[in-house]
Design an enzyme around this catalytic site. Sequence first.
Site, mmCIF file in Angstrom:
data_model
loop_
_atom_site.group_PDB
_atom_site.id
_atom_site.type_symbol
_atom_site.label_atom_id
_atom_site.label_comp_id
_atom_site.label_asym_id
_atom_site.label_seq_id
_atom_site.Cartn_x
_atom_site.Cartn_y
_atom_site.Cartn_z
ATOM 1 C CD GLU A 1 -3.085 -1.647 2.275
ATOM 2 O OE1 GLU A 1 -2.997 -0.368 3.202
ATOM 3 O OE2 GLU A 1 -3.494 -2.554 2.372
ATOM 4 C CD GLU B 1 -2.812 -7.154 2.665
ATOM 5 O OE1 GLU B 1 -3.586 -6.678 3.600
ATOM 6 O OE2 GLU B 1 -1.488 -6.772 2.761
#
Length: 493
Positions: free
Chosen positions: A118, A265
């Site tokens: 991220e 995820e």
Amino acid sequence: MVLEKWFRSILLLVGIFTNALGAFVGVNIGTDVSNMPSASDVVAMLKANQITHIRLYDANNHILEALSNSGIEVIVGLTNEEVLGIGESPSAAAAWVNENVASYMPSTNITAIAVGSEVLTSIPNAAPVLVTAMNYLHKALVASNLNYQVKVSTPQSMDIIPKPFPPSTATFNSSWNSTLYQVLQFLKNTNSYYMLNAYPYYGYTNGNGIFPIDYALFQPLASVKQIVDPNTLFQYNSMFDAMVDATYYSIDALNFSGIPVVVTEAGWPWLGGANEPDATIENAETFNSNLIRRVLNDSGPPSQPNTPINTYIYELFNEDKRTGPVSEKNWGIFFTNESAVYPLSLSSSNRITGNSSVVFCVAKDNADSDKLQEGLNWACGQGHANCNAIQAGQPCYNPDTVESHASYAYNDYYQNMRSVGGTCDFQGTATTTTNDPSYGSCIYTGSSNLTTGGGITPTPAFGPVSPEGGSMKLPVSELQSLIAATFLALILL
Ligand SMILES: *[C@@H]1O[C@H](CO)[C@@H](O)[C@H](O)[C@H]1NC(C)=O
Ligand SMILES: *[C@@H]1O[C@H](CO)[C@@H](O)[C@H](O)[C@H]1NC(C)=O
Ligand SMILES: *[C@@H]1O[C@H](CO)[C@@H](O)[C@H](O)[C@H]1NC(C)=O
Ligand SMILES: *[C@@H]1O[C@H](CO)[C@@H](O)[C@H](O)[C@H]1NC(C)=O
Ligand SMILES: *[C@@H]1O[C@H](CO)[C@@H](O)[C@H](O)[C@H]1NC(C)=O
Ligand SMILES: *[C@@H]1O[C@H](CO)[C@@H](O)[C@H](O)[C@H]1NC(C)=O
Ligand SMILES: *[C@@H]1O[C@H](CO)[C@@H](O)[C@H](O)[C@H]1NC(C)=O
């Protein structure tokens, strides 16, 4: 002979997925864990639970070594700290690839490098070098002739899509247009895929009650409610599907297509603090079992029905050493003593086994094949087992091995005869297990999967939306005032 069992499960997988697109569910392995089991124990555990795909957050050399010859496919990661250095130095990238990828291939099957975690939302100052780092790593793979086996991508959070609902109007935050344009160009040119971290848990908990929890948990909504994109009229049965589609539409808005989205995820915490009432074992179990069933049905989100949503569950163990709210430390599906936190069944051949009360009888891994053949003949003959399913053309015929056929027949015999004294022995070639041996459409006698067709039947939901079917559509403007500006789903009441 765990290994042999492992290879057998590979065979099973091949058997199941040959005519399917073959979606898979993998697992993330974070290592901020006290009492982390040894690398070899972790790998044994992955095999025992038939986990075929994992993602690491770094390139932990013990785990990579232990994975050697396991057949398990691995995404290795560059930590966010590493991204800056690699983005400034092609030789650092080459050294990283040599040390962390090339030296383990081919015995450890590394299939991708995830560049950071991220990055755009966690360390935005690395954004200017993100694509440069990806390029340098790709060039290093080309130099090692590994670029066809190892893809390079970078997992991003849903936070870079400020208004994910309705999916058809979603776009990336335009502050990131130029970076994301380059990322997508890179993914397209290298035939790679977009890595998405998609958390309905946060979509729900930050949504202030706009969405019902059932929508986040893939549960059927009350029969009168549907969540529909007003522009496309696509019905979204789950927030997960909507998040994946929002990503496809955002990619499309930058004029790219043909880049698959892989969910690196997704998960649900099973314990939280006093202000995190939705982090419960029950919700975590519901979310992850439904997620697995959803992914293994092989379909894509409504806008991309033929692109399966390969997904990695977050995560293998609780990372108790992480900071933050209680929930942050409680996403694990296993304790470090290797028992399951809650039963979780991949309900296809690669399933995570939890607590099953059914005892199955299967062939031992290392059993003598002549004795197995005798046992098989006996079970299907004098033993009166129903052996139809292992005949050619039937669901349990593949893999066409004596162990596999004997397992099926032994179990059928055992389920029928146990109550009247039948045993699971077969000259020492059989053993009992609580792990459901069913795979794909091959359902073992006694399996609770009987009605779910090996996990490829959808969650029973409502039928397709019928716009004229007596439902009333709220005008979008009314809805906007009803739900905060961030969310824009059309709810048919
Ligand atoms: C590694 O994984 C890839 C991708 O699924 C697969 O095609 C390949 O056969 C695997 N290689 C080995 C050595 O298992
Ligand atoms: C877009 O990203 C910028 C930079 O991170 C941030 O300041 C801004 O708040 C974001 N906009 C939205 C609508 O989320
Ligand atoms: C960013 O890209 C979107 C399409 O995703 C476009 O609508 C928008 O105008 C762009 N913004 C800037 C600042 O370039
Ligand atoms: C995408 O393509 C359309 C049509 O060619 C063009 O009008 C638009 O500006 C492009 N958008 C971006 C973000 O490049
Ligand atoms: C494993 O650890 C968990 C959490 O500490 C505990 O609740 C459970 O009973 C343990 N299981 C076994 C089999 O020791
Ligand atoms: C398994 O289920 C049994 C009976 O429902 C229960 O007593 C036991 O505690 C469970 N074990 C685990 C590890 O959840
Ligand atoms: C798979 O799941 C999707 C999304 O829930 C659903 O729309 C579809 O009907 C399911 N397909 C099959 C073949 O089960």
